[in-house]
Design an enzyme around this catalytic site. Structure first.
Site, PDB file in Angstrom:
ATOM      1  N   SER A 232     -15.579 -17.814 -20.684  1.00 17.73           N
ATOM      2  CA  SER A 232     -13.971 -17.591 -22.567  1.00 17.73           C
ATOM      3  C   SER A 232     -13.492 -16.554 -23.018  1.00 17.73           C
ATOM      4  CB  SER A 232     -14.820 -19.255 -23.509  1.00 17.73           C
ATOM      5  OG  SER A 232     -13.657 -19.194 -24.599  1.00 17.73           O
ATOM      6  N   ASP A 326      -8.392 -26.154 -16.722  1.00 17.94           N
ATOM      7  CA  ASP A 326      -8.818 -26.024 -17.555  1.00 17.94           C
ATOM      8  C   ASP A 326      -8.044 -26.325 -19.183  1.00 17.94           C
ATOM      9  OD1 ASP A 326      -9.993 -24.070 -20.035  1.00 17.94           O
ATOM     10  OD2 ASP A 326     -10.705 -22.441 -18.619  1.00 17.94           O
ATOM     11  N   HIS A 360     -13.177 -26.706 -19.083  1.00 19.02           N
ATOM     12  CA  HIS A 360     -13.187 -24.697 -19.544  1.00 19.02           C
ATOM     13  C   HIS A 360     -14.829 -24.236 -19.478  1.00 19.02           C
ATOM     14  CE1 HIS A 360     -12.396 -21.085 -22.051  1.00 19.02           C
ATOM     15  NE2 HIS A 360     -13.143 -21.748 -22.671  1.00 19.02           N
TER      16      HIS A 360
END
Length: 416
Positions: A232, A326, A360
């Site tokens: 991330s 995602d 994600h």
């Protein structure tokens, strides 16, 4: 049915590391009887996670979860670890939190009569994070804050910096489990931990340079180069470290952005501004959650290039892992752009691995899927995407790839 004869077994042992597969069996049932299996854990914030599945005993009164299909519940079909990865939180939009890796995550598993709901047998699986002999060393060295995990054995071992998400604090499960594989891993905090600022106005890449220097100097770490694993927001930091700092040999970016995001990044006289979001691209889902997948604009456009990380400067190996579903951002596009930049500059030392239907947060194996949750940069709950089974399969595959990647490239063959 003689309940005293019914046994729930967890093999090969009720104690294992978190990333290990176990075999769940129920013995002593009446032939062809239906039984419900139920799993439950309580995380370090007190959030309860649960899963359940319906099974049918065979001719011998046995249910072997590794061979028998679930007929319904949290998942269907033959799923040896379904009772673990399919767990969902009772509190909506919660991500499993493990703050203390010195204690295991305890998963209680029960077998219940499908007809009456009566508990027939139960057992607990203690899923730990540190193998015997591993050292966990809190790091408070200069500006650096984090925890160093050193595997047992003579060494020296390859060194890895583990960077986690934007939310701050320190996350140790991945670092400790990776150390079990024969790496010295520094779980490095960069905001909101100990005396680090909770809401920094900028991030200083020299802090991360200090961490790299610290890790490379550890007597248990072999050189000359180290690895970085990120996910991330920290993926941008990993790309920046690989681009500006020396001593980096291999970098893993999981669902990352090819530009800097959220906070300005400073290194000496260089400032990389954050990519500004386009708020009109934020959607609201039918359930009332924000979908920010398309909020970030194309960083390759001229007006946004001040936010691009100059990865053409890097000479280390890259592994980009991206999830097609995602919804934190369009990580597939960002990885393709990063790959195109490297290729344009004659650099082919990268891999891009894509996972359809995954979300994600690609975590360690068997970690429950987190389809939505609080986003620290947004300040509210957002969609993170993914389907539980596909997401779990992606986590399993990526975990093996990460280990192989680091073993291949952290072997004294040169660095950035």
């Amino acid at each position: 049915m003689a309940y005293s004869q019914i046994r729930l077994k967890i093999l090969p042992s009720v104690r294992c590391l978190f990333d290990k597969l176990v075999q769940v069996k129920v013995e002593g049932l009446a032939p062809h009887k239906h039984v419900k299996l139920r799993s439950k854990l309580v995380d370090d914030r007190g959030v309860i996670f649960k899963a359940s599945a319906l099974y049918k005993a065979d001719d011998a009164g046995l249910v072997d979860v590794c061979r028998a299909p679930s007929l319904g519940g949290s998942y269907t079909g033959v799923e040896p670890m379904g009772l673990f990865w399919a767990m969902a939180p009772e509190t909506p939009h919660s991500k499993l939190v493990k703050k203390n890796v010195l204690s295991p995550t305890v998963v209680a598993i029960e077998a219940l009569s499908a007809e009456t709901g009566e508990v027939l047998a139960s057992e607990t699986n203690e899923r730990g994070y540190m193998t015997e002999g591993m050292k966990r060393v809190p790091v408070h060295e200069g500006r650096i804050r984090g925890v160093l995990f050193v595997p047992p054995g003579k060494g020296p071992f390859p060194g890895i910096v583990d960077l986690y998400t934007f939310g701050g604090h320190l996350t140790e499960p991945r670092a400790s489990l990776l150390a079990n594989k024969g790496f010295v891993v520094l779980a490095l905090a960069y905001m909101g931990y100990k005396d680090l600022p909770k809401n920094p106005k900028k991030l200083d890449l020299e802090y991360f340079e200090e961490a790299v220097t610290y890790l490379r100097k550890q007597p248990e770490v072999n050189g000359p180069g180290i690895g970085i694993i990120s996910i991330s927001h920290s993926g941008g930091l990993a790309l920046s470290m690989s681009s500006f700092l020396s001593g980096i040999s291999a970098t893993v970016c999981i669902n990352s952005c090819s530009a800097n995001t959220v906070i300005p990044l400073h290194y000496k006289d260089t400032v990389i501004s954050p990519l500004p979001p386009v708020m009109k691209n934020v959607r609201i889902t039918d359930s009332g959650l924000l979908d920010i997948r398309d909020a970030l604009p194309d960083p390759s456009l001229e007006k946004n290039r001040a936010s691009l990380i100059p990865i053409e400067r890097a000479s280390c190996h890259f592994l980009f892992a991206v999830s097609e579903d995602d919804h934190n951002w369009n990580s597939v596009v960002f990885a393709k752009q990063a790959a195109a930049t490297l290729r344009h500059h004659g650099k082919e030392h990268f891999q891009v691995v894509t996972y359809p239907k995954a979300g994600h947060f690609l975590e360690v194996p068997h970690m429950p899927h987190c389809p939505s949750g609080f986003h620290a940069a947004v300040g509210t709950e957002v969609v993170f995407g993914g389907e539980p089974k596909a997401h779990s399969e992606a986590q399993l595959d990526l975990w093996e790839r990460v280990q192989e990647f680091f073993k291949s490239h952290l072997d004294n063959k040169g660095t950035c």
